[in-house]
Every structure is written in structure tokens, then in C-alpha cells.
Design a protein around this motif. Structure first.
Motif, mmCIF file in Angstrom:
data_model
loop_
_atom_site.group_PDB
_atom_site.id
_atom_site.type_symbol
_atom_site.label_atom_id
_atom_site.label_comp_id
_atom_site.label_asym_id
_atom_site.label_seq_id
_atom_site.Cartn_x
_atom_site.Cartn_y
_atom_site.Cartn_z
ATOM 1 N N VAL A 19 -4.015 -4.344 2.048
ATOM 2 C CA VAL A 19 -3.730 -3.789 3.374
ATOM 3 C C VAL A 19 -2.229 -3.569 3.537
ATOM 4 O O VAL A 19 -1.777 -2.530 4.038
ATOM 5 N N TYR A 207 -3.362 5.515 6.133
ATOM 6 C CA TYR A 207 -3.707 4.721 7.311
ATOM 7 C C TYR A 207 -5.201 4.775 7.608
ATOM 8 O O TYR A 207 -5.777 3.805 8.120
ATOM 9 N N PHE A 210 -6.671 2.120 5.618
ATOM 10 C CA PHE A 210 -6.489 0.827 6.283
ATOM 11 C C PHE A 210 -7.531 0.613 7.374
ATOM 12 O O PHE A 210 -8.072 -0.494 7.528
#
Length: 468
Positions: A19, A207, A210
Motif C-alpha cells: 500500500v 491510487y 490502493f
């Protein structure tokens, strides 16, 4: 009956560092665009007729909407109410939109005539794009910081924040050292910005990756039956602003970064004017500063995790700031190796303060209020990031011009190469460096006050982060 021990996804070292790598990539892409125009100051002056005031106006635009429209504060509240996934995606899209407008202004804005509110149309459009981008990248910054707290609480939090900063600083290094070569290779001053626009698209994709992992973290928290924190309330803002430790961190942040990031906007020009370094290579010396942070911020963060001494680390970093800027101001050893040595020293200071400052905030403010707390700190910081570059630009134009120089430059248009005479303005950077030194002096005073407040209130800034 055998009891099954369930863990959160963030308890997996591999998962949380994956992450970290993904969100750090997003910030790397953002920081490239933040600093990509800094090496191009002289090219903007010679090709488009900008002066230092125009450049200072453009650079100050980074904080316009964050400061005056309170976009950062709203972003922090949204972050605490809506979470890291929604807020981060919105920030990435905002960065893209702002960068696209900035690229249009530099690539095509020279043909636009007239002014907007008394400012050259091209300068104003580029500034508006930078202002929109500034909203996105700053909200992305507080979001990623809260992501790290969420995934690394009770683990290697300072190390993780240091590593995230390091990856972001690679973006700064690439911008400072690569912008002029990219522009010259493509014979287009807008080429580095277009390259950054592509990077931002990559950052958005990262992102999204993520967000998938973070959704799995929510599911794992549900399985462990872990008690959720009390949800954020608007009244919690009062709790934050009444906290003296919070304000000392915020003031240290704005003073420290006002002596670093605005300095980077002018550092390449400083290398050219004071140390007589060729423009093609002038960006390589300021690039040492973020490169030093790349190597040292995780190291100092790891020390803070294991040994503590966060307030002391911040004091040492502020002291190095004073030493370096005061030596830059002095009329001695105007040679490249001395500038390089000072930049190495500044890189150490640039690593010390952030490695301790950002992980200290969760010791002062509860996690459910962290988004808003970080947003308020970034809001205070943006006053400096907005005002100081504009101030330095005005000071250069009013007090520091020492002459002009005619240079012949090779220009290729429509396949035809010719030599064109261009005028370059020469500056004395003594007064701007004295201004930067004064920020360092104020920063070390606030750092000592923070250490005293920690001793009084028992925040634990001098204690390790990793619980044994």
C-alpha cells in the motif's frame, strides 16, 4: 475447540508496504509537476518575456485556493467524513485538471494577447492551472498521510512516512534535474509539463489500485470485530484549534517549508547567477536536496520509531537550515563545489524535520480528527508557499537586478535551425537568502517551544513510535 486468531490486513507487513508503495507513487507523480517549472525560470523570461514578478506570481498561485477559499480545510473535513478512497480519487482528478490547464497555458498561451486583472494572459492561465493543481496535490498529501496512519499505526509509522516522502522527493529531483534537458530535447518549454501530465495519469491508476486494497482492509477490520473509532464531528475542529501543541507543529511546518520549497523555486536561478553554472547543469545541484531526503528521511524516521527524540530531531533540522541559508547569503566561495556541499547539508536538514514532524501529529491529535488536523497544518503551510515565492520575486525585481546579458541560443522552428539573440536578467541573491535564513531562525525558536510543550503535556514526542 481451537480458537481462530484473525488479523487485520494491515497487520501483514507485505500488505501495508505494498500500500505504501502504491500511494507513494501517486505522490511522486504529483511532486514532479509541483517543481517542474522551477528550472525553466530563465527560459520563461527569454522566450515569453516573463520577469521575476511574473514568475513569483505564478509560483504563489499554488496556495491561492487552498488559502483563500479554504479548499484544504474542506478537503480535510471531507477526508474525515468520507474516507481516504473518495477523497484521494477526487484529489487525483483535480491534479490532472489543473496540470492540463497549466500545460495549455505554456504550450499555446503565448499567442493570447491582453491581460486578465492586469496580469499577462498566459501568466494568469498558467497560474490558475497551478492553483487548481495545488488544491489536488495538497489534499492528496493529507490523504496519503492519513492512509499511512491507518495502515501503519502501531507499526513502522515514521519509517513509512519517511519512505513516502523519499519517493515523493524523487519526483522533485527528476523535475529539477530533468526539466531543462527534456525541454531542450523536444525544443519545447511545455514538454516537461506534458511529461508530468502523463505521470499524473499513472498516479491516478496507482491510487485506484490502493482503493481496492483499502476496501479489503475494511472487510478484515469487520472480521476482527475491532471497535471503530468515534466518527468525526464538525465540533471536533474546536478541539484541534484549542490545542497548543497542534499550533506549534503548524507554525514549525510553515516556517520550515517556507525556507525550503520557495527556495527550490529559485535555487536553479541562484546557481546560474551566483555560482556561474551553465543552465543545462544548474538543476543538478538543487536536485541534491531532495535526493538527500530520499536517502535520509527513512533513516531518521526509523530512528524516531525505535529511539524517539522527535522534538530534538526537529531542532537539529532547523539549525542546519539557518547555517546553510546564511552561508548562501555570504559573498564567499562562489564556486560549484561549495554550493554542492551546502546543498548536501540542507538535504540533511530537509530530512530531519519532516521525518519527525509528520509522525508527531498523531501523538497530539486523535486518529478520527487527523484528516482535519493535517488539513489545517497544510493550510497554514500554504500561506508560506503562496506568499514567500511572490515576496522573493518582488524583492528580486526591485532590489536585486545587477544587469542584463545578451546570449545567442540555437532555436529550431518548422525544421529550420537558427541562432537567436536573447536577453537574460542577472540577479544578486544575497537579500533573498537573508530572508530564507530568518525563517530558519523563527523555526528553531518554535521547535524549542514545542519541546517544552511536549515536556509539559506529555505527548510523547521524545518517545519511540513502535510499541514493544
Amino acid at each position: 475447540m481451537t480458537e481462530i486468531l484473525r488479523q487485520k490486513l494491515s497487520d501483514s507487513r507485505a500488505a501495508r508496504f505494498m500500500v505504501l508503495g502504491v500511494v507513494a507513487l501517486t505522490m511522486f507523480c504529483g511532486y514532479f509537476i509541483t517543481d517542474v517549472m522551477a528550472p525553466l525560470k530563465q527560459m520563461l523570461e527569454s522566450e515569453f518575456g516573463w520577469d521575476s514578478s511574473d514568475y513569483g506570481f505564478f509560483t504563489s498561485a499554488y496556495g491561492w485556493f487552498n488559502v483563500f477559499l479554504l479548499m484544504l480545510i474542506f478537503g480535510g473535513i471531507i477526508l474525515d467524513k468520507m474516507g481516504v478512497r473518495f477523497t484521494g480519487l477526487g484529489a487525483c482528478i483535480t491534479m490532472l485538471a489543473g496540470c492540463a490547464l497549466k500545460y495549455y497555458a505554456v504550450a499555446y498561451g503565448s499567442g493570447l494577447e491582453g491581460t486578465i486583472f492586469g496580469v499577462n494572459t498566459q501568466v494568469m492561465l498558467a497560474s490558475l492551472g497551478f492553483a487548481i493543481f495545488g488544491v489536488g496535490v495538497e489534499i492528496a498529501g493529507i490523504t496519503v498521510t492519513k492512509v499511512i496512519v491507518r495502515w501503519f499505526k502501531g507499526h513502522e509509522m515514521a519509517l513509512a512516512m519517511g519512505l513516502q516522502v523519499s519517493v515523493a522527493r524523487i519526483g522533485t529531483t527528476l523535475a529539477l534535474s530533468g526539466a531543462i534537458p527534456i525541454a531542450k530535447y523536444f525544443n519545447n518549454i511545455s514538454a516537461p509539463i506534458l511529461f508530468g501530465l502523463v505521470l499524473l495519469c499513472i498516479g491516478l491508476i496507482a491510487y485506484i489500485v490502493f482503493c481496492v486494497m483499502d476496501k479489503k482492509l475494511d472487510a478484515s477490520i469487520t472480521e476482527t470485530n475491532e471497535t471503530a473509532e468515534e466518527p468525526f464531528k464538525i465540533s471536533d475542529i474546536l478541539y484541534i484549534v484549542k490545542n497548543k501543541g497542534f499550533w506549534l507543529i503548524a507554525f514549525l511546518c510553515v516556517l520550515f517549508y517556507s525556507a525550503v520549497f520557495p527556495f527550490l523555486k529559485y535555487a536553479v536561478d541562484l546557481m546560474i547567477n551566483k555560482y556561474n553554472i551553465e543552465p543545462e547543469f544548474a538543476g543538478n545541484i538543487p536536485a541534491i536536496l531532495p535526493f538527500g531526503a530520499i536517502l535520509l528521511t527513512p533513516l531518521f524516521g526509523g530512528i524516531y520509531d525505535k529511539k524517539g527524540k522527535g522534538a530534538t530531531i526537529m531542532i537539529i533540522g532547523a539549525l542546519l537550515l539557518i547555517i546553510v541559508h546564511s552561508l548562501f547569503a555570504m559573498p564567499l566561495l562562489n564556486v560549484w563545489w561549495f554550493a554542492t556541499a551546502l546543498m548536501v547539508l540542507l538535504g540533511i536538514g530537509f530530512s530531519l524535520v519532516p521525518s519527525a514532524m509528520w509522525p508527531s501529529v498523531p501523538k497530539i491529535i486523535p486518529e478520527n480528527k487527523l484528516g482535519t488536523a493535517y488539513a489545517l497544518i497544510f493550510w497554514v503551510q500554504n500561506w508560506g508557499l503562496m506568499g514567500v515565492p511572490y515576496l522573493i520575486g518582488k524583492v528580486l525585481d526591485k532590489y536585486c537586478i545587477i544587469g542584463t546579458e545578451k546570449v545567442m541560443e540555437e532555436v529550431t522552428k518548422n525544421g529550420v535551425t537558427e541562432m537567436v539573440e536573447k536577453t537574460i536578467t542577472l540577479y544578486d541573491y544575497t537579500l533573498p537568502m537573508i530572508i530564507f535564513t530568518s525563517f530558519g531562525v523563527l523555526a528553531i525558536i518554535v521547535a524549542f517551544m514545542l519541546k517544552a510543550e511536549d515536556k509539559k503535556k506529555g505527548y510523547g514526542l521524545e518517545l519511540p513510535n513502535i510499541k514493544k
